[in-house]
Design an enzyme around this catalytic site. Structure first.
Site, PDB file in Angstrom:
ATOM      1  N   HIS A  99      25.015 -47.115  24.937  1.00 35.27           N
ATOM      2  CA  HIS A  99      23.919 -46.740  24.027  1.00 35.27           C
ATOM      3  C   HIS A  99      23.369 -48.040  23.421  1.00 35.27           C
ATOM      4  O   HIS A  99      24.117 -49.008  23.242  1.00 35.27           O
ATOM      5  CB  HIS A  99      24.510 -45.845  22.937  1.00 35.27           C
ATOM      6  CG  HIS A  99      23.528 -45.215  22.017  1.00 35.27           C
ATOM      7  ND1 HIS A  99      22.993 -45.878  20.944  1.00 35.27           N
ATOM      8  CD2 HIS A  99      23.001 -43.963  21.990  1.00 35.27           C
ATOM      9  CE1 HIS A  99      22.179 -45.059  20.296  1.00 35.27           C
ATOM     10  NE2 HIS A  99      22.165 -43.893  20.897  1.00 35.27           N
TER      11      HIS A  99
ATOM     12  N   ASP B  92      33.628 -46.925  21.427  1.00 30.94           N
ATOM     13  CA  ASP B  92      32.547 -46.104  20.874  1.00 30.94           C
ATOM     14  C   ASP B  92      32.903 -44.645  21.185  1.00 30.94           C
ATOM     15  O   ASP B  92      32.789 -44.198  22.334  1.00 30.94           O
ATOM     16  CB  ASP B  92      31.223 -46.527  21.527  1.00 30.94           C
ATOM     17  CG  ASP B  92      30.058 -45.633  21.104  1.00 30.94           C
ATOM     18  OD1 ASP B  92      30.301 -44.593  20.461  1.00 30.94           O
ATOM     19  OD2 ASP B  92      28.910 -45.981  21.440  1.00 30.94           O
TER      20      ASP B  92
ATOM     21  N   GLN C 258      30.537 -39.930  21.368  1.00 30.69           N
ATOM     22  CA  GLN C 258      30.398 -38.726  22.207  1.00 30.69           C
ATOM     23  C   GLN C 258      31.734 -38.135  22.606  1.00 30.69           C
ATOM     24  O   GLN C 258      31.777 -37.237  23.453  1.00 30.69           O
ATOM     25  CB  GLN C 258      29.606 -39.072  23.485  1.00 30.69           C
ATOM     26  CG  GLN C 258      28.162 -39.424  23.251  1.00 30.69           C
ATOM     27  CD  GLN C 258      27.327 -38.252  22.720  1.00 30.69           C
ATOM     28  OE1 GLN C 258      27.720 -37.098  22.828  1.00 30.69           O
ATOM     29  NE2 GLN C 258      26.194 -38.570  22.134  1.00 30.69           N
TER      30      GLN C 258
ATOM     31  N   LYS D  32      27.742 -35.817  14.732  1.00 30.24           N
ATOM     32  CA  LYS D  32      27.986 -35.344  16.099  1.00 30.24           C
ATOM     33  C   LYS D  32      29.268 -34.526  16.178  1.00 30.24           C
ATOM     34  O   LYS D  32      29.638 -34.026  17.225  1.00 30.24           O
ATOM     35  CB  LYS D  32      28.053 -36.535  17.060  1.00 30.24           C
ATOM     36  CG  LYS D  32      26.700 -37.225  17.228  1.00 30.24           C
ATOM     37  CD  LYS D  32      26.761 -38.301  18.267  1.00 30.24           C
ATOM     38  CE  LYS D  32      25.630 -39.288  18.160  1.00 30.24           C
ATOM     39  NZ  LYS D  32      24.399 -38.850  18.810  1.00 30.24           N
TER      40      LYS D  32
ATOM     41  N   CYS E 158      18.214 -43.579  24.337  1.00 26.38           N
ATOM     42  CA  CYS E 158      18.700 -44.870  23.813  1.00 26.38           C
ATOM     43  C   CYS E 158      19.604 -45.584  24.816  1.00 26.38           C
ATOM     44  O   CYS E 158      20.579 -46.251  24.435  1.00 26.38           O
ATOM     45  CB  CYS E 158      19.436 -44.701  22.479  1.00 26.38           C
ATOM     46  SG  CYS E 158      18.369 -44.174  21.167  1.00 26.38           S
TER      47      CYS E 158
HETATM   48  N1  PMP Z   1      26.957 -44.410  20.845  1.00 32.36           N
HETATM   49  C1  PMP Z   1      26.774 -43.303  21.575  1.00 32.36           C
HETATM   50  C2  PMP Z   1      27.511 -43.139  22.868  1.00 32.36           C
HETATM   51  C3  PMP Z   1      25.902 -42.317  21.116  1.00 32.36           C
HETATM   52  O1  PMP Z   1      25.712 -41.211  21.832  1.00 32.36           O
HETATM   53  C4  PMP Z   1      25.218 -42.507  19.882  1.00 32.36           C
HETATM   54  C5  PMP Z   1      24.243 -41.473  19.363  1.00 32.36           C
HETATM   55  N2  PMP Z   1      23.422 -40.902  20.317  1.00 32.36           N
HETATM   56  C6  PMP Z   1      25.467 -43.674  19.167  1.00 32.36           C
HETATM   57  C7  PMP Z   1      26.342 -44.601  19.681  1.00 32.36           C
HETATM   58  C8  PMP Z   1      24.801 -43.943  17.851  1.00 32.36           C
HETATM   59  O2  PMP Z   1      25.186 -42.974  16.927  1.00 32.36           O
HETATM   60  P1  PMP Z   1      24.429 -42.858  15.518  1.00 32.36           P
HETATM   61  O3  PMP Z   1      22.978 -42.765  15.829  1.00 32.36           O
HETATM   62  O4  PMP Z   1      24.983 -41.581  14.946  1.00 32.36           O
HETATM   63  O5  PMP Z   1      24.792 -44.052  14.720  1.00 32.36           O
END
Ligand code: PMP
Length: 408
Positions: free
Chosen positions: A125, A202, A205, A228, A366
């Site tokens: 991401h 990370d 997910q 999430k 993203c």
């Molecule tokens: N890493 C991953 C794998 C994600 O899916 C996301 C959110 N889509 C993020 C980081 C960033 O999370 P946040 O926008 O809640 O900070």
């Protein structure tokens, strides 16, 4: 699977699922972007504001003591949820993005120097790419990218080739938000440690789908977002091993992160407060605690098993849709399916299927480097939660067929 799992009963806990969108019952398949909130979380936040709203830490009055106690309890809940050893290892942040930035800006600034290397993967991401680019540029360190196959599985031999004594930190996702790929994290962590590198996982997910045990994994840092995992937005977690957090410099300066301040010198607070400057997101934190209790009451094993059933059913039935190709065919996948058509733009598809009440996400999610690899503008992504049903998947497929017929 837990025999008491009853999806219809669970759905009653989520008021928003009663909603009609464009006259049709909402089918919410955008769970990888954010999850819906159960009544228990909504009511807890309301209870906080109606019965205990007060700033934490400093006051001796009753309301402040109550809110402080409730806030502190959540750190213990999170510690147990991810099996951390000490409550001091749990730092509250705004979310995964802030957690990763904090490590890059504190640990990274203190430990990276010219010639060092940071490894991420091709499926990260943006929030696990850009913070590392920024600190690498500042420090003259090099960002190395572990590639993946066309099936969207990491090429482990290539990852291992990148690991050298120059590698200072490796930061990768447990589950890809675009592809659903589940990475072999324990293997990757052990390999990184064998060259003396630190590891950030990370878990944005994964923490809502899989049991995470930071001690068994032995990761040095772990990041996730409350929203999430059925909690509020604006609250997240950075886990870090105590010995490492103790050595790192603070992130932001301000109230609560200090023991004493004079114009000549400031003494920083103990963990975890050293990293939590200013009035925190108290209501959000208390809401997150309630969300984790809710998830625990169902059980992550049960959740994983049920969601895997939904995913398999969806993957099979998507094959019925003419011209559809699934992006990401890793052997190990969880809760997310991306798909593309040669002649239909994902945004058109997303808008049209919304008319059927189905919420899916379209675009680059993203993860622009993945889009570049496959030379596509974006994908359509359906992502599942334990409150979704097989009937919803079937309705989604039938709606998708109609949309594709119109657009194709
Ligand atoms: N890493 C991953 C794998 C994600 O899916 C996301 C959110 N889509 C993020 C980081 C960033 O999370 P946040 O926008 O809640 O900070």
């Amino acid at each position: 699977m837990n025999n008491s799992f009853d999806v219809n009963k669970i759905r009653k806990d989520f008021p928003i699922l009663e909603k009609k969108i464009n006259g049709k019952p909402l089918v919410y398949f955008d769970n990888a972007a954010t999850t819906q909130k159960p009544r228990q979380v909504i009511e807890k936040i309301q209870q906080y504001y109606t019965e205990m709203n007060s700033n934490i830490h400093r006051a001796v009055h009753t309301l402040s003591k109550t809110s402080t106690q409730e806030y502190y309890k959540v750190r213990e809940i999170i510690k147990d949820f991810i099996n951390a050893e000490y409550f001091e290892e749990i730092i509250f942040t705004r979310g995964t993005t802030e957690s990763i930035n904090m490590v890059a800006q504190t640990w990274g600034r203190a430990n990276l120097k010219s010639g060092d290397e940071v490894i991420i993967t091709e499926m990260e991401h943006h929030s696990n790419i850009v913070p590392w680019q920024m600190i690498c540029e500042e420090k003259g360190a090099k960002l190395r990218i572990a590639p993946m196959t066309d099936n969207c599985e990491l090429i482990l031999e290539e990852y291992e080739k990148l690991l050298t004594e120059k590698t200072k930190i490796v930061s990768f996702t447990h589950i890809s938000n675009t592809l659903g790929t589940v990475n072999p994290i324990k293997y990757m962590i052990d390999k990184a440690h064998s060259v003396g590198a630190k590891v950030l996982l990370d878990a944005a997910q994964s923490v809502q789908h899989k049991i995470i045990d930071v001690r068994a994994l032995d990761c040095d840092f772990l990041a996730f977002s409350g929203h999430k995992i059925y909690g509020p937005t604006g609250i997240g977690v950075l886990y870090g091993k105590k010995s490492i957090l103790e050595e790192m410099p603070p992130y932001q300066g301000g109230g609560d992160m200090i023991l004493s301040v004079s114009f000549e010198k400031t003494e920083f607070n103990y963990l975890p407060f050293k990293y939590e400057a200013g009035t925190p997101n108290i209501a959000g934190t208390i809401g997150l605690g309630e969300a984790l209790k809710y998830v625990q009451s169902i059980g992550l094993d049960t959740i994983d098993e049920y969601e895997t059933k939904l995913l398999k059913h969806a993957a099979e039935r998507l094959m019925e849709v003419e011209g559809l190709k699934i992006l990401g065919n890793a052997k190990e996948k969880a809760s997310v399916i991306s798909f593309i058509f040669d002649n239909i733009h994902p945004n058109d598809l997303g808008s049209m299927i919304d008319l059927h009440g189905v919420a899916i996400r379209t675009g680059h999610h993203c993860t622009e480097p993945i889009m570049r690899k496959f030379n596509i503008p974006g994908t359509s992504r359906a992502s599942f939660s334990f409150y979704n049903t097989i009937e919803e998947v079937d309705y989604f497929i039938e709606s998708l067929k109609k949309v594709v017929k119109m657009l194709g």
